[in-house]
Design a protein around this motif. Structure first.
Motif: not given
Ligand code: ZN
Length: 269
Positions: A162-165, A185-187, A194-197, A233-235
């Motif tokens: 929610h801070i990132a958002e 660090a899965d969290g 989820k971050l926009p590229l 990898l994540l994206h």
């Protein structure tokens, strides 16, 4: 090409082999390094480095843990340092409740003052947040940077989604460091996925936070490649695609940082 947007290349842990560290970064395709300052003394050191190395750019400001003796006149000094032609941001500034080296009120005051200085100078900010996400967001929202043309980066992001958002909504970028590669660090990886590229920056925060497989060692800018690989990898992107995107992001936020820029003389008197 990659840009390490946060590296403490001025620290004495690089004194013995700084030339080699810069060369290794270049060889690894890390073509720009942004070195943020921590206090007024350190501002001059990062400017000296930026003057010396074509690939090195600087940010000037006072880190929250160095604000306990904050005086209004410090702002004028940061302003003077910021006129150096290789300064691309005000930073690192922010709030830190983990170390608690400076009273809350002073941290808030110095953070807000430096946010408004950045707005005055039309520069982005590099933000340090440790266990203070709510207050960082609140003060950002109150600053003249919110909704303005220049924003900044929440560096070495370690807070909740929610801070990132909230930061993303105000136009800010999220800086990702070595911990994204750590086993537990899965969290953080869920957040990065989820971050926009177009809002991700890659950083080392060297000499700290060395990524896997260099964890526990001294970090250095060439290792930002490990951070980039993990995010790619994540994206579900190639490292080349991810590098292109994050480099474009860094240029959008910090400017072109051209190597053919006039060599500054580093004289800030
Ligand atoms: Zn830092």
């Amino acid at each position: 090409m990659l840009i390490d947007t946060h590296c403490h290349l001025d620290f004495d842990r690089f004194d013995d082999d700084r030339e080699a560290v810069v060369r290794r970064a270049e060889e690894a395709g890390v073509r720009r390094i942004i070195v943020p300052a921590l206090d007024l003394q350190n501002c001059q050191n990062v400017l000296d480095l930026a003057s010396k190395y074509a690939h090195v750019y600087a940010a000037v400001g006072v880190h929250p843990n160095s604000t306990s003796a904050w005086e209004a006149s410090w702002l004028d000094q940061v302003r003077r340092f910021a006129h150096h032609p290789k300064v691309v941001a005000i930073g690192e500034i922010g709030i830190d409740y983990y170390w608690d080296d400076s009273p809350k009120e002073i941290q808030h005051k110095s953070f807000s003052a430096q946010l408004n200085l950045a707005a005055d100078l039309d520069l982005p900010v590099i933000i340090h947040n440790r266990d203070a996400g709510e207050d960082v967001i609140r003060l950002l929202a109150k600053s003249r940077l919110a909704g303005g043309e220049k924003s900044g980066v929440l560096h070495s992001f370690s807070a909740d989604w929610h801070i990132a958002e909230a930061a993303l909504e105000m136009g800010f970028y999220i800086g990702i460091t070595g911990p994204v590669t750590f086993k537990k660090a899965d969290g953080l990886r869920d957040i990065v996925a989820k971050l926009p590229l177009n809002r991700i920056l890659v950083e080392t925060d060297a000499p700290f936070l060395a990524p896997q497989p260099r964890r526990g060692k001294r970090n250095e800018p060439s290792y930002v490649t490990f951070v980039a690989e993990q995010i790619a990898l994540l994206h579900d992107l190639s490292i080349e695609e991810l590098s292109k995107i994050t480099t474009a992001n860094a240029h959008r936020l910090f400017g072109q940082m051209q190597l053919d820029r006039i060599k500054p003389d580093g004289d800030q008197a």
